[in-house]
Design an enzyme around this catalytic site. Structure first.
Site: not given
Length: 347
Positions: A53, A238, A241, A244, A246
């Site tokens: 990472y 999630l 994302g 969400t 979005k």
């Protein structure tokens, strides 16, 4: 914050874990430090990182920077004893990490020492193999996964030699426990069998993708987890994302993961957005925030040790932490299961 056992290690971890894979790219060092402070204040003392990472993008120039951000926080605050730190040894495939070499008895001491240096600590609480040398069905490879060319004897020899190297690291006080990532039920059962024969540390956890949109873990691995006390550390709870909402309607917010990772690693498909609509409708029906609902649902799973979520921005972190105050009713759980039946395996 609910606390759960990490396998049979005696280590207790919170139900949520702060993922750090954007620390050093999308998330600057100062904001990464702020996120760790806020997490600790909320009772979340579990940090997950990896030698490869940050991501978005993965590059030779930034490789290891997520560990470095955690390390500068540890050095600045002196709070090593207040946090549980997990990191990972990369498998084969990356030019800039040991020239694409896989995990081996020879690479383990080098990789551990590199992580310790970047983390500015003398021990790692949970050391994980990021993915197996033999390959994995994770990351959408399940659609074409074919283990028929695997060499069982060679795989088991590899497990034995790496368990011995891990035991040497345990004996030296450099790691406290061992975990897997992107593993299968067969692979995990063999690691367990060999460790129980006295060949090295017992597997404490499996870090695999798991969310309302990705429930591959629900069958064989779920049974293994429960019966063998090997908890799931769910990554992408999630769904990068997607849950969400979005990205609905073709939206690509500035600075979002989709804005820098085309297709979200194969998760953007024609079937994913109708599935997300179904889950958003359930959240609206029951007056729930969709982020809180998705994370609270993870807490209901019988094999869950901790759900690892990342927050590019501190505001996202604060929002996600609110999920610990949410308990889902049986009606909500029934609706979620019905939506899963209608929208199975959407990517």
């Amino acid at each position: 914050m609910k606390m759960n056992p990490l396998g049979r290690t005696g280590i207790i971890v919170p139900e949520l874990c702060l993922g750090t894979m954007t620390f050093g790219t999308q998330t600057p060092e100062a904001e990464g430090h702020e996120q760790i402070d806020i997490s600790l204040d909320a009772g979340l003392n579990f940090l997950d990182t990896a030698e490869m990472y940050p991501v978005n993008p993965i590059s030779a120039e930034t490789q290891g920077d997520s560990e470095r951000v955690v390390g500068t926080w540890l050095a600045k605050t002196g709070r090593r004893d207040d946090v549980i730190v997990a990191t990972k040894h990369s498998g084969n495939g990356w030019d800039h990490i040991r020239n694409k070499a896989g995990i081996s008895a020879a690479s383990i001491p080098e990789a551990i020492d590199g992580s310790l240096e970047r983390l500015q600590t003398d021990y790692i609480d949970l050391y994980q193999f990021h993915w197996p040398n033999r390959g994995s069905y994770m990351f959408r490879q399940n659609w074409t996964f074919d283990p028929s060319k695997q060499n069982r004897a060679a795989i088991l020899d590899h497990m034995i030699e790496t368990l011995e190297a891990l035991q040497a690291a345990v004996d030296a006080g450099k790691i406290r426990s061992f975990g897997l990532s992107n593993e299968s039920a067969w692979g995990t059962s063999e690691w367990l069998r060999l460790s129980e024969a006295g060949l090295g540390p017992r597997v404490a956890s499996i870090q695999n993708e798991y969310s309302l949109l990705c429930r591959l873990y629900d069958t064989d691995l779920a049974e293994l987890s429960v019966n063998e006390n090997v908890g799931l550390l769910a990554f992408s709870p999630l769904a990068t994302g997607l849950l969400t909402g979005k990205y609905q309607g073709g939206a690509v917010p500035d600075g979002s993961r989709l804005s820098v990772s085309d297709g979200l690693g194969g998760r953007v498909t024609a079937r994913v957005f109708p599935a997300v609509d179904a889950y958003l409708a359930i959240a609206q029906k029951h007056g729930l925030d969709p982020v809180h609902m998705a994370l609270a649902w993870c807490r209901t799973r019988p094999f869950m040790a901790s759900a690892i979520f990342g927050a590019t921005r501190t505001t996202q972190l604060k929002h996600a932490l609110g999920s610990v105050d949410v308990t889902l009713s049986q009606e909500v759980l029934d609706d979620l299961n019905q939506a899963h039946r209608q929208h199975p395996q959407v990517y």
